[in-house]
Design a protein around this motif. Structure first.
Motif, short mmCIF file in Angstrom:
data_model
loop_
_atom_site.label_atom_id
_atom_site.label_comp_id
_atom_site.label_asym_id
_atom_site.label_seq_id
_atom_site.Cartn_x
_atom_site.Cartn_y
_atom_site.Cartn_z
N ALA A 126 -10.98 -2.35 5.85
CA ALA A 126 -10.83 -3.39 6.87
C ALA A 126 -9.57 -4.22 6.61
CB ALA A 126 -12.06 -4.29 6.90
N ALA A 127 -9.30 -4.51 5.33
CA ALA A 127 -8.09 -5.26 4.99
C ALA A 127 -6.84 -4.45 5.34
CB ALA A 127 -8.09 -5.62 3.51
N ALA A 128 -6.88 -3.14 5.07
CA ALA A 128 -5.74 -2.29 5.40
C ALA A 128 -5.51 -2.25 6.90
CB ALA A 128 -5.96 -0.88 4.85
N GLU A 129 -6.58 -2.18 7.68
CA GLU A 129 -6.44 -2.18 9.13
C GLU A 129 -5.93 -3.54 9.62
OE1 GLU A 129 -10.28 -1.07 10.54
OE2 GLU A 129 -9.95 1.08 10.25
N ALA A 130 -6.39 -4.60 8.99
CA ALA A 130 -5.93 -5.94 9.38
C ALA A 130 -4.43 -6.09 9.13
CB ALA A 130 -6.70 -7.01 8.60
N VAL A 131 -3.93 -5.51 8.03
CA VAL A 131 -2.50 -5.54 7.76
C VAL A 131 -1.72 -4.91 8.90
CG1 VAL A 131 -0.69 -4.57 6.29
CG2 VAL A 131 -2.67 -5.67 5.25
N GLN A 132 -2.24 -3.78 9.42
CA GLN A 132 -1.57 -3.09 10.52
C GLN A 132 -1.63 -3.89 11.80
OE1 GLN A 132 0.16 -0.40 10.23
NE2 GLN A 132 -0.51 0.59 8.36
N LEU A 133 -2.78 -4.52 12.05
CA LEU A 133 -2.98 -5.25 13.30
C LEU A 133 -2.26 -6.59 13.34
CD1 LEU A 133 -6.78 -4.60 13.93
CD2 LEU A 133 -4.91 -3.77 15.34
#
Length: 455
Positions: free
Chosen positions: A330-337
């Protein structure tokens, strides 16, 4: 005209927060605005969008009308591409900020574009650039549809968030989605060299010291606008001291930020990354937060940090807390978003969760042991009752004939052989008694007892 709308025929768009379009050709305009590329050939990075015959080249060089959705991190060239579309095709450029504009502003631009197209002579097409389109409500995005569908405007909409979540489907289907990538250090270096020497920029007034250049590249983090803004601030500091060289101290003072001295391509890069992961493994949340802060302040690619956390979640925590992997992903996806600097909070949350989670390396030990056996040649044939039995003639050769369906047993487990003979009875996964894995340890023991009772 609202505060969210700027209009100038053939103008170049402003830098984010850099003033109105009218400032572009003024010597007092920000360096990032003055150095904005004027053609596709001046663009740096995004080579996947610039190949001959690409949609972007057809739009600009072939003057073909189409609407674009530009998705990418800050400072990667979204506004620049919109301006190039306008400048190279001699269209009127109108910018709306989704932060301040409303439906009335959208309709005003579209109505004006229709009037321009209806003129008997001197027809002028309009490029409507909407920055941060993800901030528009559904109703505001709906208001764009008639203009896009009827090609009254060429829409160029920019977003840093995933458009499949933030842009309505009808607008997505009527637009060409172009994904922009973060600029590399080499890309940023080209922009810095150009800004130092170009007459639109610093015109050779200063040299940039090597250590200052390295630190500037780290701080930029792939954001061209940030790099040029910091360079301009440092140039102002050097000018105030009547210096011809922008050194590290001048740069640090100008941007009010201390240099965190490690080279992302060198040993300290790996040392700090290693220290972060080992601090998480050792459950020292404070040390882990320190190393995270060092990486952030050094301009480390947040995607690199996120990848390391995802690995740690399975390697060092595993089934000790099965939710850790979800937190890291989720943190990795948040970085992208979201992008930096806000994504630092998501990374910090993941670091805290991982550092405090119960630890187990049983998962990595299991998979590595299994891989080692496979590499050693322990790859016996699949038991006949497990083989595919869906094709004609399979059962005649015994495939699947004695297979027992697990759901038919009240326990949900049937004592039959699953592993090849060569590794049958081998225990690869040996759960610990820490955290959530304790319950798995009991379950594994019970399951193995049932499976191996084949009398």
């Amino acid at each position: 005209m609202s505060d969210g709308l700027f209009e100038i025929p053939g103008a170049v768009a402003p830098a984010r927060g850099g003033g109105s379009l009218a400032d572009v050709d003024h010597t007092a305009a920000p360096l990032a605005v003055r150095m904005r590329p004027r053609s596709l050939d001046e663009l740096v990075g995004q080579q996947h969008l610039l190949a001959p015959g690409s949609p972007l080249r057809r739009l600009v060089e072939g003057d073909q009308p189409m609407s674009l959705l530009l998705w990418g991190p800050p400072g990667t060239g979204k506004t620049t591409i919109a301006a190039v579309v306008s400048h190279q095709t001699n269209r009127k450029f109108v910018e709306l900020s989704a932060v301040t504009a409303g439906v009335k502003d959208v309709r005003q631009v579209i109505d004006g574009a229709r009037r321009d197209l209806a003129r008997a002579t001197g027809t002028v097409e309009t490029v409507l650039f909407i920055d941060e389109v993800h901030r528009f409500t559904k109703a505001q995005q709906d208001a764009l549809l008639p203009g896009v569908e009827n090609r009254w405007v060429t829409l160029v909409a920019a977003t840093t968030e995933n458009p499949f979540f933030s842009v309505i489907s009808p607008l997505l289907s009527r637009s060409l989605l172009l994904t922009l990538e973060s600029l590399t250090d080499d890309d940023i270096a080209v922009l810095l060299d150009r800004a130092l020497t170009d007459e639109r920029g610093l015109n050779g007034e200063f040299e940039l010291a090597e250590d200052a250049r390295d630190h500037l590249l780290r701080m930029a983090g792939g954001d061209a606008r940030r790099a040029l803004t910091y360079l301009e601030a440092a140039a102002g500091g050097a000018r105030a001291k009547e210096a011809e060289v922008i050194d590290l101290k001048t740069l640090e003072t100008a941007v009010d930020r201390a240099a965190v001295r490690y080279d992302r391509a060198g040993d300290q890069h790996y040392d700090v990354a290693s220290a972060l992961i080992k601090s998480i493994r050792g459950s020292d949340v404070d040390a882990a937060m320190h190393y995270l802060a060092r990486m952030i302040e050094a301009g480390e690619d947040p995607r690199f940090i996120a990848r390391r956390l995802v690995i740690s979640a399975s390697e060092d925590i595993g089934m000790g807390d099965p939710t850790a992997l979800g937190v890291a992903v989720a943190a990795a996806e948040a970085v992208q978003l979201i992008g930096m600097p806000e994504a630092r909070i998501n990374l910090a949350q993941a670091v805290v969760a991982l550092a405090l989670a119960p630890k187990s390396n049983a998962v990595i030990m299991a998979v590595d042991a299994a891989i080692a056996d496979v590499k050693a040649g322990k790859v016996g044939p699949v038991p006949s009752h497990l083989r595919d039995a869906h094709y004609a003639g399979a059962k005649k050769i015994g495939h699947g004939s004695s297979y027992q369906y697990s759901h038919d047993d009240p326990r949900g487990i049937v004592p039959q052989q699953y592993a090849p003979d060569v590794i049958d009875g081998t225990d690869y996964y040996n759960p610990t008694r820490r955290g959530g894995e304790a319950s798995y340890a009991d379950r594994v023991a019970n399951i193995r007892r049932i499976l191996r009772d084949r009398k």
